[in-house]
Design an enzyme around this catalytic site. Structure first.
Site, PDB file in Angstrom:
ATOM      1  N   ARG A   1       0.986  -1.274  -0.101  1.00  0.00           N
ATOM      2  CA  ARG A   1      -0.075  -0.049  -0.113  1.00  0.00           C
ATOM      3  C   ARG A   1       0.885   1.160   0.021  1.00  0.00           C
ATOM      4  O   ARG A   1       2.007   1.380   0.486  1.00  0.00           O
ATOM      5  CB  ARG A   1      -0.928   0.120   1.313  1.00  0.00           C
ATOM      6  CG  ARG A   1      -2.185  -1.099   1.035  1.00  0.00           C
ATOM      7  CD  ARG A   1      -3.035  -0.725   2.444  1.00  0.00           C
ATOM      8  NE  ARG A   1      -2.112  -1.656   3.461  1.00  0.00           N
ATOM      9  CZ  ARG A   1      -2.634  -1.723   4.859  1.00  0.00           C
ATOM     10  NH1 ARG A   1      -4.065  -1.513   4.901  1.00  0.00           N
ATOM     11  NH2 ARG A   1      -1.952  -2.098   5.661  1.00  0.00           N
TER      12      ARG A   1
ATOM     13  N   ASP B   1       1.013   5.507   0.349  1.00  0.00           N
ATOM     14  CA  ASP B   1       0.317   6.640   1.081  1.00  0.00           C
ATOM     15  C   ASP B   1      -0.207   7.787   0.203  1.00  0.00           C
ATOM     16  O   ASP B   1       0.088   7.780  -0.904  1.00  0.00           O
ATOM     17  CB  ASP B   1       1.417   7.433   2.055  1.00  0.00           C
ATOM     18  CG  ASP B   1       2.088   6.606   3.092  1.00  0.00           C
ATOM     19  OD1 ASP B   1       0.989   5.804   3.735  1.00  0.00           O
ATOM     20  OD2 ASP B   1       3.144   6.565   3.447  1.00  0.00           O
TER      21      ASP B   1
ATOM     22  N   ARG C   1      10.137   7.441   3.564  1.00  0.00           N
ATOM     23  CA  ARG C   1      10.266   8.740   3.774  1.00  0.00           C
ATOM     24  C   ARG C   1      10.996   9.059   4.784  1.00  0.00           C
ATOM     25  O   ARG C   1      11.486  10.344   4.777  1.00  0.00           O
ATOM     26  CB  ARG C   1       8.670   9.131   3.710  1.00  0.00           C
ATOM     27  CG  ARG C   1       7.899   9.172   2.368  1.00  0.00           C
ATOM     28  CD  ARG C   1       6.518   9.254   2.591  1.00  0.00           C
ATOM     29  NE  ARG C   1       6.165  10.496   3.005  1.00  0.00           N
ATOM     30  CZ  ARG C   1       4.781  10.927   3.387  1.00  0.00           C
ATOM     31  NH1 ARG C   1       3.949  10.053   3.295  1.00  0.00           N
ATOM     32  NH2 ARG C   1       4.667  12.152   4.040  1.00  0.00           N
TER      33      ARG C   1
END
Length: 286
Positions: A63, A65, A210
């Site tokens: 998945r 973001d 990130r």
């Protein structure tokens, strides 16, 4: 999880796997949300259900973001609808908006599972390193105004390789059972005004890529020493980590499987791949 993964819907007798490319800036991530906000999964399942003429549910390799992109995201679904692979690809693309595109379709058996069969996942993070922001690249890259020292960033990245507890790089809402992951690659290369960070692991925690970039950036700016990366890792505490980098420059580029026949295309994204191919600075194959 057993070695053999049963059909997600036992009433369906076909399992189709697809690769999808998308620009995530107008979506609230991959996963369908109760609030009804636009997501990649919801948009895809609507198009798939239209072509299949029946409800379709998808399982994805990883998945993403809100605002994060993909060049070769892998998902599968079960169906009883009979369509050619060409028909699946072109039919779904005809029902999708321009910022989502199916790249290929392939039929597999119940042994294949887009999430649990994946042996490795890979991301690329694209930084536009120029003192002037590019309007044409808005939402597609992370803009960094300050000159970055790629050599220092790579030295720091090397300290993070291997199997570790990555709690310092894990978002508070992460649902992974364990923070221990094996980081197999964290490579930083410059291509003119662009800096490409390529990372591969057996799996990633929520916001892990990130947050890795968020630690490397101040090192590249010369505001933190190389050892800062090691100190953050050892702390095993998210509060000791850096700022989470924006999702603009992040691309899911590959999931690796022990599945013969699956097509394999360039990692991309398409505006960066020619620079990588022509520059002679090869990344590890993904």
């Amino acid at each position: 999880m057993n070695e053999i993964f049963p059909f997600d819907d036992p009433t369906k007798n076909l399992r189709i796997v697809m690769a999808v490319e998308y620009v995530g800036r107008t979506y609230h991530g991959w996963q369908i949300q109760r609030s009804g906000v636009p997501t990649v999964q919801a948009t895809l399942e609507k198009a798939l259900s239209k072509v299949a003429n029946q409800p379709v549910s998808t399982i994805v390799a990883g998945r993403t973001d809100a605002g994060v992109h993909a060049t070769n995201q892998i998902f599968h679904f079960d169906t009883s609808a009979q369509r050619s692979l060409y028909g699946w690809t072109m039919g779904v693309n005809g029902a999708l908006p321009n910022d989502i595109s199916i790249k290929w379709a392939y039929e597999v058996d119940q042994h294949f599972h887009a999430r649990f069969s994946a042996k490795e996942r890979a991301y690329r993070f694209i930084i536009h390193n120029n003192w002037i922001k590019s309007a044409a690249l808005d939402g597609l890259v992370t803009w960094e105004q300050h000159a970055l020292d790629v050599s220092l960033m790579q030295q720091a990245a090397n300290l993070l390789l291997g199997t570790h507890d990555f709690s310092s790089f894990r978002a508070a809402e992460c649902q992974a059972h364990s923070p221990v992951k094996t980081l197999r690659e964290l490579t930083i290369k410059r291509y003119g005004e662009f800096i490409v960070i390529q990372t591969r692991a057996d799996g990633f925690l929520h916001h892990m890529v990130r947050n890795l970039v968020g630690v490397l950036l101040p090192i590249g700016r010369g505001r933190k020493p190389v050892e800062y990366a090691q100190h953050v890792l050892a702390a095993q505490n998210r509060n000791k980590g850096g700022v989470t980098a924006k999702g603009d420059g992040l691309y899911f580029v590959r999931a690796q499987y022990n599945q013969e026949g699956l097509p394999c295309e360039a990692a991309g994204p398409v505006f960066i791949q020619p620079l990588i191919d022509n520059d002679g600075q090869e990344f590890s194959p993904i």
